[in-house]
Design a protein around this motif. Structure first.
Motif, PDB file in Angstrom:
ATOM      1  N   PRO A 224       0.794  -1.225   0.000  1.00  0.00           N
ATOM      2  CA  PRO A 224       0.000   0.000   0.000  1.00  0.00           C
ATOM      3  C   PRO A 224       0.828   1.278   0.000  1.00  0.00           C
ATOM      4  CG  PRO A 224       0.080  -0.915   2.202  1.00  0.00           C
ATOM      5  CD  PRO A 224       0.770  -1.906   1.305  1.00  0.00           C
ATOM      6  N   VAL A 225       0.275   2.278  -0.668  1.00  0.00           N
ATOM      7  CA  VAL A 225       0.779   3.644  -0.609  1.00  0.00           C
ATOM      8  C   VAL A 225      -0.437   4.530  -0.400  1.00  0.00           C
ATOM      9  CG1 VAL A 225       1.802   5.557  -1.924  1.00  0.00           C
ATOM     10  CG2 VAL A 225       2.794   3.269  -2.085  1.00  0.00           C
ATOM     11  N   ALA A 226      -0.434   5.303   0.665  1.00  0.00           N
ATOM     12  CA  ALA A 226      -1.480   6.310   0.843  1.00  0.00           C
ATOM     13  C   ALA A 226      -1.179   7.421  -0.152  1.00  0.00           C
ATOM     14  CB  ALA A 226      -1.466   6.850   2.267  1.00  0.00           C
ATOM     15  N   CYS A 227      -2.203   7.922  -0.800  1.00  0.00           N
ATOM     16  CA  CYS A 227      -1.985   8.942  -1.826  1.00  0.00           C
ATOM     17  C   CYS A 227      -2.819  10.167  -1.506  1.00  0.00           C
ATOM     18  CB  CYS A 227      -2.366   8.382  -3.194  1.00  0.00           C
ATOM     19  SG  CYS A 227      -1.999   9.496  -4.567  1.00  0.00           S
ATOM     20  N   VAL A 228      -2.183  11.316  -1.547  1.00  0.00           N
ATOM     21  CA  VAL A 228      -2.849  12.588  -1.293  1.00  0.00           C
ATOM     22  C   VAL A 228      -3.019  13.334  -2.615  1.00  0.00           C
ATOM     23  CG1 VAL A 228      -2.098  12.754   1.119  1.00  0.00           C
ATOM     24  CG2 VAL A 228      -0.634  13.654  -0.705  1.00  0.00           C
ATOM     25  N   ALA A 229      -3.586  14.521  -2.566  1.00  0.00           N
ATOM     26  CA  ALA A 229      -3.871  15.310  -3.761  1.00  0.00           C
ATOM     27  C   ALA A 229      -2.594  15.718  -4.493  1.00  0.00           C
ATOM     28  CB  ALA A 229      -4.660  16.561  -3.370  1.00  0.00           C
ATOM     29  N   ILE A 230      -2.770  16.066  -5.729  1.00  0.00           N
ATOM     30  CA  ILE A 230      -1.667  16.574  -6.550  1.00  0.00           C
ATOM     31  C   ILE A 230      -1.237  17.949  -6.026  1.00  0.00           C
ATOM     32  CG2 ILE A 230      -1.023  17.375  -8.869  1.00  0.00           C
ATOM     33  CD1 ILE A 230      -3.213  15.436  -9.951  1.00  0.00           C
ATOM     34  N   GLY A 231       0.063  18.172  -5.922  1.00  0.00           N
ATOM     35  CA  GLY A 231       0.597  19.499  -5.645  1.00  0.00           C
ATOM     36  C   GLY A 231       0.680  19.895  -4.183  1.00  0.00           C
ATOM     37  N   LYS A 232       0.637  21.212  -3.946  1.00  0.00           N
ATOM     38  CA  LYS A 232       0.902  21.759  -2.611  1.00  0.00           C
ATOM     39  C   LYS A 232      -0.125  21.349  -1.569  1.00  0.00           C
ATOM     40  CE  LYS A 232       3.791  25.606  -3.984  1.00  0.00           C
ATOM     41  NZ  LYS A 232       4.063  27.037  -3.927  1.00  0.00           N
ATOM     42  N   ALA A 233      -1.397  21.250  -1.934  1.00  0.00           N
ATOM     43  CA  ALA A 233      -2.397  20.796  -0.962  1.00  0.00           C
ATOM     44  C   ALA A 233      -2.072  19.369  -0.533  1.00  0.00           C
ATOM     45  CB  ALA A 233      -3.805  20.876  -1.547  1.00  0.00           C
ATOM     46  N   GLY A 234      -1.684  18.536  -1.471  1.00  0.00           N
ATOM     47  CA  GLY A 234      -1.293  17.172  -1.142  1.00  0.00           C
ATOM     48  C   GLY A 234      -0.038  17.128  -0.287  1.00  0.00           C
ATOM     49  N   ALA A 235       0.909  18.003  -0.581  1.00  0.00           N
ATOM     50  CA  ALA A 235       2.146  18.049   0.203  1.00  0.00           C
ATOM     51  C   ALA A 235       1.851  18.411   1.656  1.00  0.00           C
ATOM     52  CB  ALA A 235       3.119  19.052  -0.414  1.00  0.00           C
ATOM     53  N   LYS A 236       0.938  19.362   1.851  1.00  0.00           N
ATOM     54  CA  LYS A 236       0.547  19.745   3.211  1.00  0.00           C
ATOM     55  C   LYS A 236      -0.192  18.595   3.886  1.00  0.00           C
ATOM     56  CE  LYS A 236      -1.500  23.579   5.730  1.00  0.00           C
ATOM     57  NZ  LYS A 236      -2.073  24.923   5.594  1.00  0.00           N
ATOM     58  N   ASN A 237      -1.120  17.978   3.168  1.00  0.00           N
ATOM     59  CA  ASN A 237      -1.874  16.867   3.747  1.00  0.00           C
ATOM     60  C   ASN A 237      -1.001  15.654   4.047  1.00  0.00           C
ATOM     61  OD1 ASN A 237      -4.317  18.138   4.031  1.00  0.00           O
ATOM     62  ND2 ASN A 237      -5.110  17.450   2.062  1.00  0.00           N
ATOM     63  N   ALA A 238       0.043  15.456   3.276  1.00  0.00           N
ATOM     64  CA  ALA A 238       0.973  14.356   3.578  1.00  0.00           C
ATOM     65  C   ALA A 238       1.603  14.557   4.952  1.00  0.00           C
ATOM     66  CB  ALA A 238       2.047  14.256   2.494  1.00  0.00           C
ATOM     67  N   ALA A 239       1.978  15.797   5.251  1.00  0.00           N
ATOM     68  CA  ALA A 239       2.551  16.085   6.570  1.00  0.00           C
ATOM     69  C   ALA A 239       1.518  15.876   7.667  1.00  0.00           C
ATOM     70  CB  ALA A 239       3.085  17.515   6.607  1.00  0.00           C
ATOM     71  N   TYR A 240       0.292  16.338   7.430  1.00  0.00           N
ATOM     72  CA  TYR A 240      -0.767  16.133   8.424  1.00  0.00           C
ATOM     73  C   TYR A 240      -1.050  14.651   8.626  1.00  0.00           C
ATOM     74  CZ  TYR A 240      -2.108  20.938   9.397  1.00  0.00           C
ATOM     75  OH  TYR A 240      -2.111  22.241   9.845  1.00  0.00           O
ATOM     76  N   LEU A 241      -1.097  13.887   7.554  1.00  0.00           N
ATOM     77  CA  LEU A 241      -1.347  12.448   7.678  1.00  0.00           C
ATOM     78  C   LEU A 241      -0.211  11.771   8.442  1.00  0.00           C
ATOM     79  CD1 LEU A 241      -3.070   9.982   7.124  1.00  0.00           C
ATOM     80  CD2 LEU A 241      -2.082   9.893   4.812  1.00  0.00           C
ATOM     81  N   ALA A 242       1.021  12.132   8.144  1.00  0.00           N
ATOM     82  CA  ALA A 242       2.161  11.580   8.888  1.00  0.00           C
ATOM     83  C   ALA A 242       2.051  11.944  10.365  1.00  0.00           C
ATOM     84  CB  ALA A 242       3.478  12.106   8.303  1.00  0.00           C
ATOM     85  N   ALA A 243       1.670  13.190  10.652  1.00  0.00           N
ATOM     86  CA  ALA A 243       1.508  13.623  12.049  1.00  0.00           C
ATOM     87  C   ALA A 243       0.415  12.815  12.740  1.00  0.00           C
ATOM     88  CB  ALA A 243       1.190  15.112  12.102  1.00  0.00           C
ATOM     89  N   GLN A 244      -0.685  12.566  12.046  1.00  0.00           N
ATOM     90  CA  GLN A 244      -1.767  11.779  12.640  1.00  0.00           C
ATOM     91  C   GLN A 244      -1.321  10.348  12.921  1.00  0.00           C
ATOM     92  OE1 GLN A 244      -4.740  12.543   9.618  1.00  0.00           O
ATOM     93  NE2 GLN A 244      -5.754  14.058  10.909  1.00  0.00           N
ATOM     94  N   ILE A 245      -0.532   9.782  12.039  1.00  0.00           N
ATOM     95  CA  ILE A 245       0.001   8.435  12.265  1.00  0.00           C
ATOM     96  C   ILE A 245       0.888   8.429  13.506  1.00  0.00           C
ATOM     97  CG2 ILE A 245       1.562   6.665  11.342  1.00  0.00           C
ATOM     98  CD1 ILE A 245       0.440   7.483   8.516  1.00  0.00           C
ATOM     99  N   LEU A 246       1.794   9.390  13.595  1.00  0.00           N
ATOM    100  CA  LEU A 246       2.690   9.473  14.748  1.00  0.00           C
ATOM    101  C   LEU A 246       1.920   9.764  16.037  1.00  0.00           C
ATOM    102  CD1 LEU A 246       5.633  11.460  13.146  1.00  0.00           C
ATOM    103  CD2 LEU A 246       5.637   9.056  13.811  1.00  0.00           C
ATOM    104  N   ALA A 247       0.840  10.531  15.927  1.00  0.00           N
ATOM    105  CA  ALA A 247       0.055  10.907  17.113  1.00  0.00           C
ATOM    106  C   ALA A 247      -0.664   9.713  17.741  1.00  0.00           C
ATOM    107  CB  ALA A 247      -0.952  11.988  16.755  1.00  0.00           C
ATOM    108  N   LEU A 248      -0.777   8.617  17.027  1.00  0.00           N
ATOM    109  CA  LEU A 248      -1.391   7.419  17.602  1.00  0.00           C
ATOM    110  C   LEU A 248      -0.631   6.934  18.831  1.00  0.00           C
ATOM    111  CD1 LEU A 248      -2.243   5.470  14.323  1.00  0.00           C
ATOM    112  CD2 LEU A 248      -3.869   6.579  15.893  1.00  0.00           C
ATOM    113  N   SER A 249       0.663   7.216  18.870  1.00  0.00           N
ATOM    114  CA  SER A 249       1.468   6.787  20.013  1.00  0.00           C
ATOM    115  C   SER A 249       2.166   7.963  20.709  1.00  0.00           C
ATOM    116  CB  SER A 249       2.504   5.749  19.566  1.00  0.00           C
ATOM    117  OG  SER A 249       3.362   6.307  18.587  1.00  0.00           O
ATOM    118  N   ASP A 250       1.693   9.182  20.464  1.00  0.00           N
ATOM    119  CA  ASP A 250       2.306  10.373  21.048  1.00  0.00           C
ATOM    120  C   ASP A 250       1.192  11.338  21.451  1.00  0.00           C
ATOM    121  OD1 ASP A 250       3.521  12.880  21.509  1.00  0.00           O
ATOM    122  OD2 ASP A 250       5.058  12.545  19.977  1.00  0.00           O
TER     123      ASP A 250
END
Length: 168
Positions: free
Chosen positions: A111-137
């Motif tokens: 699997p690869v999680a895929c976000v939107a094309i471009g800058k909105a996707g780049a921002k959402n990738a960071a938010y998604l990574a943060a949400q993943i990390l927040a599961l244990s933080d």
């Protein structure tokens, strides 16, 4: 034990303009990150070596940005069991549509999680990574919740200003 971090990989340095948003968003939430330019096609050995080494050092989430054929996220996903988030870059004659399809069309089991094309996707990738990390933080989870509240307050303030401007 090392602190978990997010690895941001770009297929080209021309992707940095888009991916700067990812870096800034991770920094805003105080998330450790590493940024690299590595290509699935042009530097396959270096890409493989970095993913394996970062995985062993405690990388918790990989974010891979690429345009056109966009095989970087899939290549990373083939090398790790950690979450991989693909960011399609708006490039080439199809302006990222080819990258979107290349990123999202992964075979079952890789699997690869895929976000939107471009800058909105780049921002959402960071938010998604943060949400993943927040599961244990819990502290990070609170920073994310506080960020959502601040964003809502900002929008409500803009709404109020618009309503006042156009009130009869």
């Amino acid at each position: 034990m090392t602190k978990p971090f997010v690895a941001i990989l770009m297929g080209s340095d021309s992707d940095l303009e888009t991916m700067q948003t990812t870096v800034e968003t991770l920094d805003k939430f105080h998330i450790a990150r590493e940024v690299r330019v590595l290509s699935a096609h042009r530097t396959p050995d270096a890409t493989h070596a970095f993913v394996k080494e970062a995985d062993a050092r405690g990388c918790a989430v990989f974010i891979a940005a690429a345009g056109m054929a966009a095989h970087l996220a899939g290549t990373v996903a083939a090398l790790t069991n950690k979450p991989v988030i693909g960011v399609p870059i708006a490039a080439g004659s199809l302006q990222g549509q080819d990258a979107l399809l290349s990123t999202v069309q992964m075979p079952g089991g890789v699997p690869v999680a895929c976000v939107a094309i471009g800058k909105a996707g780049a921002k959402n990738a960071a938010y998604l990574a943060a949400q993943i990390l927040a599961l244990s933080d819990k502290e990070l989870a609170q920073r994310l919740a506080d960020g959502r509240k601040a964003n809502a307050a900002e929008i409500l303030a803009k709404d109020k200003a618009v309503r006042e401007k156009f009130a009869k």
